[in-house]
Design a protein around this motif. Sequence first.
Motif, PDB file in Angstrom:
ATOM      1  N   ILE A  41      19.057  86.111  -9.948  1.00  0.00           N
ATOM      2  CA  ILE A  41      18.836  85.346 -11.175  1.00  0.00           C
ATOM      3  C   ILE A  41      19.519  83.989 -11.063  1.00  0.00           C
ATOM      4  O   ILE A  41      18.947  82.956 -11.426  1.00  0.00           O
ATOM      5  CB  ILE A  41      19.340  86.122 -12.410  1.00  0.00           C
ATOM      6  CG1 ILE A  41      18.455  87.335 -12.665  1.00  0.00           C
ATOM      7  CG2 ILE A  41      19.380  85.233 -13.637  1.00  0.00           C
ATOM      8  CD1 ILE A  41      19.013  88.308 -13.684  1.00  0.00           C
ATOM      9  N   ARG A  42      20.752  83.968 -10.545  1.00  0.00           N
ATOM     10  CA  ARG A  42      21.461  82.687 -10.353  1.00  0.00           C
ATOM     11  C   ARG A  42      20.713  81.784  -9.380  1.00  0.00           C
ATOM     12  O   ARG A  42      20.595  80.574  -9.606  1.00  0.00           O
ATOM     13  CB  ARG A  42      22.880  82.951  -9.865  1.00  0.00           C
ATOM     14  CG  ARG A  42      23.786  83.538 -10.912  1.00  0.00           C
ATOM     15  CD  ARG A  42      25.234  83.572 -10.452  1.00  0.00           C
ATOM     16  NE  ARG A  42      25.452  84.490  -9.353  1.00  0.00           N
ATOM     17  CZ  ARG A  42      25.875  85.744  -9.494  1.00  0.00           C
ATOM     18  NH1 ARG A  42      26.107  86.228 -10.691  1.00  0.00           N
ATOM     19  NH2 ARG A  42      26.061  86.504  -8.429  1.00  0.00           N
ATOM     20  N   GLN A  43      20.195  82.364  -8.295  1.00  0.00           N
ATOM     21  CA  GLN A  43      19.452  81.569  -7.320  1.00  0.00           C
ATOM     22  C   GLN A  43      18.165  81.002  -7.940  1.00  0.00           C
ATOM     23  O   GLN A  43      17.887  79.816  -7.797  1.00  0.00           O
ATOM     24  CB  GLN A  43      19.108  82.433  -6.097  1.00  0.00           C
ATOM     25  CG  GLN A  43      20.293  82.879  -5.296  1.00  0.00           C
ATOM     26  CD  GLN A  43      20.934  81.756  -4.521  1.00  0.00           C
ATOM     27  OE1 GLN A  43      20.328  81.159  -3.633  1.00  0.00           O
ATOM     28  NE2 GLN A  43      22.164  81.455  -4.845  1.00  0.00           N
ATOM     29  N   ALA A  44      17.403  81.845  -8.613  1.00  0.00           N
ATOM     30  CA  ALA A  44      16.128  81.409  -9.201  1.00  0.00           C
ATOM     31  C   ALA A  44      16.349  80.383 -10.300  1.00  0.00           C
ATOM     32  O   ALA A  44      15.647  79.364 -10.361  1.00  0.00           O
ATOM     33  CB  ALA A  44      15.361  82.612  -9.753  1.00  0.00           C
ATOM     34  N   LEU A  45      17.321  80.624 -11.146  1.00  0.00           N
ATOM     35  CA  LEU A  45      17.621  79.679 -12.216  1.00  0.00           C
ATOM     36  C   LEU A  45      18.042  78.329 -11.641  1.00  0.00           C
ATOM     37  O   LEU A  45      17.606  77.277 -12.119  1.00  0.00           O
ATOM     38  CB  LEU A  45      18.715  80.257 -13.113  1.00  0.00           C
ATOM     39  CG  LEU A  45      18.859  79.713 -14.513  1.00  0.00           C
ATOM     40  CD1 LEU A  45      17.560  79.830 -15.274  1.00  0.00           C
ATOM     41  CD2 LEU A  45      19.957  80.452 -15.239  1.00  0.00           C
ATOM     42  N   GLY A  46      18.837  78.361 -10.600  1.00  0.00           N
ATOM     43  CA  GLY A  46      19.249  77.126  -9.937  1.00  0.00           C
ATOM     44  C   GLY A  46      18.080  76.384  -9.322  1.00  0.00           C
ATOM     45  O   GLY A  46      17.980  75.158  -9.426  1.00  0.00           O
ATOM     46  N   ILE A  47      17.174  77.116  -8.694  1.00  0.00           N
ATOM     47  CA  ILE A  47      15.998  76.483  -8.093  1.00  0.00           C
ATOM     48  C   ILE A  47      15.167  75.793  -9.169  1.00  0.00           C
ATOM     49  O   ILE A  47      14.793  74.627  -9.032  1.00  0.00           O
ATOM     50  CB  ILE A  47      15.143  77.522  -7.334  1.00  0.00           C
ATOM     51  CG1 ILE A  47      15.834  77.944  -6.046  1.00  0.00           C
ATOM     52  CG2 ILE A  47      13.757  76.962  -7.019  1.00  0.00           C
ATOM     53  CD1 ILE A  47      15.155  79.101  -5.343  1.00  0.00           C
ATOM     54  N   PHE A  48      14.886  76.499 -10.247  1.00  0.00           N
ATOM     55  CA  PHE A  48      14.022  75.932 -11.283  1.00  0.00           C
ATOM     56  C   PHE A  48      14.676  74.758 -12.006  1.00  0.00           C
ATOM     57  O   PHE A  48      14.038  73.727 -12.225  1.00  0.00           O
ATOM     58  CB  PHE A  48      13.599  77.004 -12.284  1.00  0.00           C
ATOM     59  CG  PHE A  48      12.691  78.039 -11.697  1.00  0.00           C
ATOM     60  CD1 PHE A  48      11.530  77.682 -11.032  1.00  0.00           C
ATOM     61  CD2 PHE A  48      13.002  79.381 -11.791  1.00  0.00           C
ATOM     62  CE1 PHE A  48      10.696  78.635 -10.479  1.00  0.00           C
ATOM     63  CE2 PHE A  48      12.178  80.344 -11.238  1.00  0.00           C
ATOM     64  CZ  PHE A  48      11.018  79.965 -10.582  1.00  0.00           C
ATOM     65  N   LEU A  49      15.932  74.890 -12.378  1.00  0.00           N
ATOM     66  CA  LEU A  49      16.589  73.808 -13.118  1.00  0.00           C
ATOM     67  C   LEU A  49      16.789  72.569 -12.246  1.00  0.00           C
ATOM     68  O   LEU A  49      16.589  71.444 -12.710  1.00  0.00           O
ATOM     69  CB  LEU A  49      17.920  74.289 -13.681  1.00  0.00           C
ATOM     70  CG  LEU A  49      17.806  75.335 -14.796  1.00  0.00           C
ATOM     71  CD1 LEU A  49      19.196  75.777 -15.259  1.00  0.00           C
ATOM     72  CD2 LEU A  49      17.003  74.803 -15.957  1.00  0.00           C
ATOM     73  N   SER A  50      17.167  72.753 -10.996  1.00  0.00           N
ATOM     74  CA  SER A  50      17.330  71.589 -10.120  1.00  0.00           C
ATOM     75  C   SER A  50      15.976  70.957  -9.818  1.00  0.00           C
ATOM     76  O   SER A  50      15.880  69.734  -9.662  1.00  0.00           O
ATOM     77  CB  SER A  50      18.066  71.968  -8.838  1.00  0.00           C
ATOM     78  OG  SER A  50      17.313  72.865  -8.068  1.00  0.00           O
ATOM     79  N   PHE A  51      14.926  71.767  -9.740  1.00  0.00           N
ATOM     80  CA  PHE A  51      13.585  71.218  -9.531  1.00  0.00           C
ATOM     81  C   PHE A  51      13.207  70.276 -10.666  1.00  0.00           C
ATOM     82  O   PHE A  51      12.730  69.167 -10.441  1.00  0.00           O
ATOM     83  CB  PHE A  51      12.562  72.353  -9.424  1.00  0.00           C
ATOM     84  CG  PHE A  51      11.139  71.885  -9.357  1.00  0.00           C
ATOM     85  CD1 PHE A  51      10.609  71.413  -8.176  1.00  0.00           C
ATOM     86  CD2 PHE A  51      10.325  71.909 -10.476  1.00  0.00           C
ATOM     87  CE1 PHE A  51       9.299  70.972  -8.102  1.00  0.00           C
ATOM     88  CE2 PHE A  51       9.016  71.477 -10.423  1.00  0.00           C
ATOM     89  CZ  PHE A  51       8.498  71.009  -9.230  1.00  0.00           C
ATOM     90  N   PHE A  52      13.441  70.719 -11.903  1.00  0.00           N
ATOM     91  CA  PHE A  52      13.097  69.872 -13.046  1.00  0.00           C
ATOM     92  C   PHE A  52      13.988  68.639 -13.122  1.00  0.00           C
ATOM     93  O   PHE A  52      13.523  67.536 -13.405  1.00  0.00           O
ATOM     94  CB  PHE A  52      13.183  70.658 -14.351  1.00  0.00           C
ATOM     95  CG  PHE A  52      12.136  71.718 -14.475  1.00  0.00           C
ATOM     96  CD1 PHE A  52      10.798  71.448 -14.237  1.00  0.00           C
ATOM     97  CD2 PHE A  52      12.483  73.007 -14.820  1.00  0.00           C
ATOM     98  CE1 PHE A  52       9.827  72.430 -14.343  1.00  0.00           C
ATOM     99  CE2 PHE A  52      11.525  74.002 -14.934  1.00  0.00           C
ATOM    100  CZ  PHE A  52      10.193  73.707 -14.689  1.00  0.00           C
TER     101      PHE A  52
END
Length: 107
Positions: A41-52
């Motif tokens: 969850i931490r990895q996925a959340l980081g990927i999505f938020l940094s992408f935006f």
Amino acid sequence: MTNSDKEGKNIAIISYFTIIGAVIALFMNNDKKSAFAAFHIRQALGIFLSFFFIGYFIGYFDSWTISSAFYLFYFILWIYGFIGALQGETKCIPILGEQFQKIFKNI
């Protein structure tokens, strides 16, 4: 594989399906705290938020080459994390994974 391991793996896989999936997985993991699911969850959340966040600034370049490289980079990061969740591994994504674990350590 026990039932709680399967549930943690399912939550980890759900977390990689858009930002909404990450939020749903976050709430699903509140009942039964799975370290494996929390890691992904931490990895996925980081990927999505940094992408935006980074994508907002990449949009100002108005260059097809830069935008394509950006999208390809994040798609590869997403695939790397998603495959790790499918295989039951807790490997951080390259470059940013350790930072995501530190930033979102309360999850």
